[in-house]
Design a protein around this motif. Structure first.
Motif, short mmCIF file in Angstrom:
data_model
loop_
_atom_site.label_atom_id
_atom_site.label_comp_id
_atom_site.label_asym_id
_atom_site.label_seq_id
_atom_site.Cartn_x
_atom_site.Cartn_y
_atom_site.Cartn_z
N GLU A 194 0.81 -1.23 0.00
CA GLU A 194 0.00 0.00 0.00
C GLU A 194 0.83 1.27 0.00
O GLU A 194 0.30 2.35 -0.21
CB GLU A 194 -1.02 0.00 1.13
N ASP A 195 2.15 1.15 0.17
CA ASP A 195 3.01 2.33 0.20
C ASP A 195 4.03 2.38 -0.94
O ASP A 195 4.89 3.26 -0.95
CB ASP A 195 3.75 2.41 1.53
N SER A 196 3.96 1.45 -1.89
CA SER A 196 4.91 1.49 -3.00
C SER A 196 4.33 0.78 -4.21
O SER A 196 3.41 -0.04 -4.10
CB SER A 196 6.26 0.88 -2.61
N CYS A 197 4.89 1.11 -5.36
CA CYS A 197 4.46 0.50 -6.61
C CYS A 197 5.64 0.45 -7.58
O CYS A 197 6.63 1.14 -7.40
CB CYS A 197 3.29 1.28 -7.22
N THR A 198 5.49 -0.38 -8.57
CA THR A 198 6.48 -0.45 -9.64
C THR A 198 5.91 0.28 -10.85
O THR A 198 4.82 -0.04 -11.31
CB THR A 198 6.81 -1.91 -10.01
N ALA A 199 6.65 1.28 -11.31
CA ALA A 199 6.27 2.02 -12.52
C ALA A 199 7.06 1.41 -13.68
O ALA A 199 8.25 1.10 -13.54
CB ALA A 199 6.60 3.49 -12.37
N SER A 200 6.39 1.25 -14.80
CA SER A 200 7.01 0.64 -15.97
C SER A 200 6.70 1.46 -17.21
O SER A 200 5.58 1.93 -17.40
CB SER A 200 6.45 -0.78 -16.12
N ILE A 201 7.72 1.62 -18.05
CA ILE A 201 7.55 2.25 -19.36
C ILE A 201 7.98 1.22 -20.40
O ILE A 201 9.10 0.70 -20.34
CB ILE A 201 8.42 3.51 -19.54
N THR A 202 7.10 0.93 -21.34
CA THR A 202 7.45 0.09 -22.47
C THR A 202 7.36 0.97 -23.72
O THR A 202 6.31 1.51 -24.03
CB THR A 202 6.47 -1.10 -22.61
N VAL A 203 8.49 1.13 -24.39
CA VAL A 203 8.55 1.94 -25.61
C VAL A 203 8.67 0.99 -26.79
O VAL A 203 9.51 0.08 -26.78
CB VAL A 203 9.75 2.91 -25.59
#
Length: 157
Positions: free
Chosen positions: A102-111
């Motif tokens: 609840e206090d963190s997440c994984t951000a992902s960018i796919t180009v």
């Protein structure tokens, strides 16, 4: 070519989505590569009143037209519909968030970038390196902005 970049952000996914998703049209605020951005396009998603953003970068101007805007699952994707690099036939990106807790997440960018047929291997390798570096830099700047409430030093300068 496809480039995938991920980074854990010590913030709730809903808080990150506020900046990454709901403020898609205000993109210039935190990443150093972007100088200005404004909303454009007709409303086609319930959560926002626009469907694209007009951006100004060091090399010129471009338009990012949203293909997907999913607030519930924290996914957005867009196609560069104007101002794509001259060596690309097509440029797209997908940004996603996945909760770690609840206090963190994984951000992902796919180009995803389709290069023109005549691009030499050396240029393709250079483009791949640049895309990787710019994606890593944007996620680093997003993390810094969200975790500290301040602009990353690259943007502040």
């Amino acid at each position: 070519m496809e480039i995938i970049t991920k980074l854990t952000i010590e913030k709730n996914a809903n808080d990150v989505w506020q900046v990454m998703g709901n403020q898609f049209d205000q993109f210039h605020i935190w990443p150093s590569f972007f100088k200005d951005s404004n909303p454009s396009g007709e409303k086609k998603f319930n959560e926002i009143d626009f469907s694209a953003r007009e951006t100004v970068v060091e090399g010129g101007e471009n338009t990012h037209s949203l293909d997907v805007f999913d607030s519930k699952n924290h996914i957005l994707s867009y196609t560069v519909t104007a101002g794509a690099p001259p060596f690309a036939d097509k440029a797209q990106a997908e940004w996603t968030l996945e909760s770690v807790n609840e206090d963190s997440c994984t951000a992902s960018i796919t180009v995803n970038m389709e290069l023109k047929d005549m691009i030499p291997e050396e240029k393709a390798a250079e483009v791949k390196g640049w895309l990787s570096k710019s994606s890593e830099g944007m996620l680093e700047e997003l993390k810094y902005y969200l975790e500290t409430g301040k602009l990353h030093p690259r943007k502040a300068n």
